[in-house]
Design a protein around this motif. Structure first.
Motif, PDB file in Angstrom:
ATOM      1  N   CYS A  96     -16.662 -63.619   0.165  1.00  0.00           N
ATOM      2  CA  CYS A  96     -17.607 -62.502  -0.029  1.00  0.00           C
ATOM      3  C   CYS A  96     -18.677 -62.428   1.051  1.00  0.00           C
ATOM      4  CB  CYS A  96     -18.249 -62.608  -1.405  1.00  0.00           C
ATOM      5  SG  CYS A  96     -19.306 -64.053  -1.604  1.00  0.00           S
ATOM      6  N   GLN A 203     -19.384 -60.477 -18.989  1.00  0.00           N
ATOM      7  CA  GLN A 203     -19.044 -59.811 -17.725  1.00  0.00           C
ATOM      8  C   GLN A 203     -19.198 -58.296 -17.873  1.00  0.00           C
ATOM      9  OE1 GLN A 203     -15.087 -60.931 -16.283  1.00  0.00           O
ATOM     10  NE2 GLN A 203     -15.269 -62.844 -17.419  1.00  0.00           N
ATOM     11  N   THR A 236     -14.504 -62.113  -3.108  1.00  0.00           N
ATOM     12  CA  THR A 236     -14.843 -62.993  -4.232  1.00  0.00           C
ATOM     13  C   THR A 236     -15.833 -64.074  -3.807  1.00  0.00           C
ATOM     14  OG1 THR A 236     -13.926 -64.720  -5.672  1.00  0.00           O
ATOM     15  CG2 THR A 236     -12.574 -64.096  -3.814  1.00  0.00           C
ATOM     16  N   HIS A 238     -19.870 -66.184  -5.264  1.00  0.00           N
ATOM     17  CA  HIS A 238     -21.211 -66.021  -5.846  1.00  0.00           C
ATOM     18  C   HIS A 238     -21.148 -65.514  -7.290  1.00  0.00           C
ATOM     19  CE1 HIS A 238     -22.824 -65.444  -1.449  1.00  0.00           C
ATOM     20  NE2 HIS A 238     -22.279 -66.618  -1.665  1.00  0.00           N
ATOM     21  N   ARG A 240     -19.131 -63.414  -8.723  1.00  0.00           N
ATOM     22  CA  ARG A 240     -18.793 -61.996  -8.909  1.00  0.00           C
ATOM     23  C   ARG A 240     -17.619 -61.632  -8.008  1.00  0.00           C
ATOM     24  NH1 ARG A 240     -24.589 -60.910  -8.732  1.00  0.00           N
ATOM     25  NH2 ARG A 240     -24.453 -63.052  -9.408  1.00  0.00           N
ATOM     26  N   THR A 257     -15.614 -53.681  -9.792  1.00  0.00           N
ATOM     27  CA  THR A 257     -16.231 -54.992  -9.627  1.00  0.00           C
ATOM     28  C   THR A 257     -16.197 -55.775 -10.939  1.00  0.00           C
ATOM     29  OG1 THR A 257     -18.472 -54.512 -10.398  1.00  0.00           O
ATOM     30  CG2 THR A 257     -17.934 -53.791  -8.155  1.00  0.00           C
ATOM     31  N   HIS A 259     -18.950 -58.790 -12.649  1.00  0.00           N
ATOM     32  CA  HIS A 259     -20.151 -59.568 -12.355  1.00  0.00           C
ATOM     33  C   HIS A 259     -20.830 -59.949 -13.675  1.00  0.00           C
ATOM     34  CE1 HIS A 259     -21.075 -55.244 -12.429  1.00  0.00           C
ATOM     35  NE2 HIS A 259     -22.079 -55.634 -13.178  1.00  0.00           N
ATOM     36  N   THR A 284     -26.897 -56.501  -7.097  1.00  0.00           N
ATOM     37  CA  THR A 284     -25.881 -57.446  -7.585  1.00  0.00           C
ATOM     38  C   THR A 284     -25.020 -57.961  -6.425  1.00  0.00           C
ATOM     39  OG1 THR A 284     -25.838 -56.252  -9.683  1.00  0.00           O
ATOM     40  CG2 THR A 284     -23.975 -57.689  -9.243  1.00  0.00           C
ATOM     41  N   TYR A 285     -24.819 -57.122  -5.440  1.00  0.00           N
ATOM     42  CA  TYR A 285     -23.921 -57.506  -4.326  1.00  0.00           C
ATOM     43  C   TYR A 285     -24.664 -57.715  -3.014  1.00  0.00           C
ATOM     44  CZ  TYR A 285     -20.264 -57.119  -7.596  1.00  0.00           C
ATOM     45  OH  TYR A 285     -19.480 -57.374  -8.693  1.00  0.00           O
ATOM     46  N   TYR A 288     -23.322 -60.103  -0.421  1.00  0.00           N
ATOM     47  CA  TYR A 288     -21.974 -59.862   0.105  1.00  0.00           C
ATOM     48  C   TYR A 288     -22.046 -59.380   1.561  1.00  0.00           C
ATOM     49  CZ  TYR A 288     -19.086 -60.846  -3.998  1.00  0.00           C
ATOM     50  OH  TYR A 288     -18.398 -61.489  -5.003  1.00  0.00           O
ATOM     51  N   LEU A 394     -14.524 -65.493 -10.484  1.00  0.00           N
ATOM     52  CA  LEU A 394     -15.971 -65.381 -10.683  1.00  0.00           C
ATOM     53  C   LEU A 394     -16.680 -66.738 -10.552  1.00  0.00           C
ATOM     54  CD1 LEU A 394     -16.043 -62.854 -13.675  1.00  0.00           C
ATOM     55  CD2 LEU A 394     -16.120 -62.376 -11.247  1.00  0.00           C
ATOM     56  N   SER A 396     -18.887 -69.725  -9.172  1.00  0.00           N
ATOM     57  CA  SER A 396     -20.088 -69.707  -8.332  1.00  0.00           C
ATOM     58  C   SER A 396     -20.410 -71.097  -7.775  1.00  0.00           C
ATOM     59  CB  SER A 396     -21.285 -69.158  -9.113  1.00  0.00           C
ATOM     60  OG  SER A 396     -21.444 -69.893 -10.293  1.00  0.00           O
TER      61      SER A 396
END
Ligand SMILES: Cc1cc2nc3c(=O)[nH]c(=O)nc-3n(C[C@H](O)[C@H](O)[C@H](O)COP(=O)(O)OP(=O)(O)OC[C@H]3O[C@@H](n4cnc5c(N)ncnc54)[C@H](O)[C@@H]3O)c2cc1C
Length: 451
Positions: A96, A203, A236, A238, A240, A257, A259, A284-285, A288, A394, A396
């Motif tokens: 990501c 999610q 993909t 973090h 999410r 997505t 997350h 949220t992203y 990325y 997902l 992390s």
């Protein structure tokens, strides 16, 4: 497209074709494909009750996997679906933050091995194709603004509200395809003293679509190449992920997505889908890579739709008397395997096939139990596989991510992939299964077992 030499849904004209009164609740993909399967099989009294006031499908891209195509082919609608779809050659799975390609599984073998390619299309096109085909059969009546509010299992009847009017509808069989918030499921559970409770997965998913005009206007060559490509992209990391692919003849870039569900916690109680906040999506992203940032920056404020992803613990059964659940009503599935609708379409085809074998109305309940025996274990396995794949996508924790990314690196040789959607053994189990053939081969044994 080469057609499969597969079994037809019914081996002969159903004995009850002209007499069995069938009600389907819900005109989603499950309800419409079931109605069509029944009509193609030779049933002529099919009524679909839909709570919405008209046919209109929101939603974004949907994947049409080979197992779904195998049924759509038998239903005579595959040509139209192919026309509306983009066939994917493969997918690039990327880190990501850096955009580095971790694995690039090909999908080209799917067409050779399972007859049909992996396709993606607009959900509205797929639904419209099913809806038009249903109407053109002349034997399917679709009743809008008709909400099921109660069920009487013993007498195979249900209560429908249509505006101010409430009435009981009595039929010979009820097929409840009323989705993840199913009232029919709640009534079925209540009948055995159980409380219906969909599970929060923690999610949520954004679903956004960029138009060709938006991408062209940006002057961003890399994004335009993504739109024109036959390759899906997965980013993909973090905790999410994002999957993106072109639909609508490469005129729309579909971005979906998954997350952690933090915004819905603040949404009104009971809200499962809502117009999302663009700022929250960008936040949220934010970690990325630049390509993702540039894609998401093009999304307009009114284009952000956020879904809460919910599932349901496996039910004890899907059938009570002459009422059966199907689709998301009994096996809501996380989107990580792109199989929720595909499994619902399989349910509908199997229902039509088992009902076609029944010689008298008294045996309808038994046939539904054969349906359950054929479908429940498989659909629930798919639900678990999708959840398992979601966990991998997902992740992390850095150490876990490193180990997973090593598996991605090895996946070209092993065929095994932590992204189950690209895993060859999982593909074999999902796409290599002919659910109709299974009805014909297992019928005698399962029919005897329902005595
Ligand atoms: C983000 C996301 C991406 C996905 N991507 C894919 C994919 O790529 N491929 C795939 O195969 N699947 C995918 N899925 C799953 C798929 O969307 C669902 O599994 C599928 O749409 C379920 O269809 P259904 O007909 O069972 O339910 P629904 O689509 O929910 O339809 C239920 C229908 O019943 C009606 N209804 C509800 N209650 C009543 C009532 N009481 N009376 C009358 N009518 C009623 C509703 O109005 C609705 O029309 C995805 C899901 C999500 C959330």
């Amino acid at each position: 497209m080469t057609r499969a030499k597969t079994a037809q849904i019914a081996q002969q004209q159903p004995a009850l074709g002209d007499s069995l009164r069938i009600a389907i609740v819900g005109a989603g993909i499950a309800g419409l494909s079931t109605a069509l399967a029944l009509a193609r099989t030779g049933f002529t009294h099919i009524d679909v009750f839909e709570a919405a006031s008209s046919f209109g499908e929101i939603g974004a891209g949907i994947q049409v996997a080979p197992n779904m195509s195998a049924i759509l082919d038998r239903l005579g609608v595959l040509d139209k679906v192919v026309k509306d779809s983009v066939a994917l050659d493969g997918m690039q799975i990327r880190r990501c933050s850096t955009n580095e390609v971790l694995a690039s599984p090909s999908f080209l073998h799917l067409r050779d091995t399972y007859t049909y390619p992996q396709m993606v299309c607009h959900r509205a096109d797929l639904s419209k194709t099913l809806f038009d085909a249903c109407i053109s059969t002349g034997v399917i009546r679709i009743h809008f603004s008709s909400r099921l509010t109660d069920l009487d299992f013993e007498n195979t009847r249900f209560c429908v509200t249509q505006g101010e009017e409430t009435r009981w509808v009595e039929v010979d069989v009820v097929l409840a395809a009323d989705g993840v918030k199913s009232i029919a499921r709640a009534r079925m559970l209540a009948a055995t003293g159980q409380v219906d409770d969909a599970e929060d997965t923690g999610q949520a998913a954004y679903r956004v679509m960029l138009t060709r005009e938006q991408i062209v206007a940006s002057g961003d060559k890399e994004l335009l190449d993504l739109l024109d490509s036959q390759i899906a992209q997965r980013w993909t990391g973090h905790g999410r992920m994002i999957i993106a692919y072109p639909i609508a003849h490469h005129n729309i870039y579909n971005i979906s997505t998954a997350h952690p569900d933090t915004h819905f916690a603040r949404a009104p109680t009971g809200a499962w889908t809502t117009y999302g906040s663009r700022a929250a999506m960008l936040g949220t992203y934010v970690s990325y890579c630049d390509t993702v940032q540039r894609l998401l920056a093009l999304v307009r404020r009114d284009q952000v739709c956020e879904w809460k992803l919910r599932v349901h613990a496996p039910l004890d059964g899907w059938v009570r008397e002459r009422v059966a659940l199907l689709g998301d009503a009994c096996h809501p599935t996380l989107p990580h395997l792109a199989q929720g609708a595909a499994q619902a379409v399989e349910d509908g085809a199997v229902l039509a096939a088992v009902l076609a074998k029944v010689g008298c109305k008294e045996d309808v309940g038994r046939a539904l139990r054969v349906y359950e025996a054929l479908r429940k274990e498989r659909a629930e396995w798919v639900v678990d596989a999708a959840a398992h794949s979601g966990k991998q996508l997902l992740l992390s924790d850095e150490a876990a991510l490193e180990a997973r990314d090593q598996l991605f690196a090895n996946s070209h040789e092993s065929g095994r992939n932590p992204d189950q959607y690209a895993d060859k053994e999982v593909q074999q189990r999902i796409y290599g299964h002919d659910c109709i053939e299974e009805v014909h081969t297992k019928w005698d044994e399962l029919w005897a077992a329902t005595l």
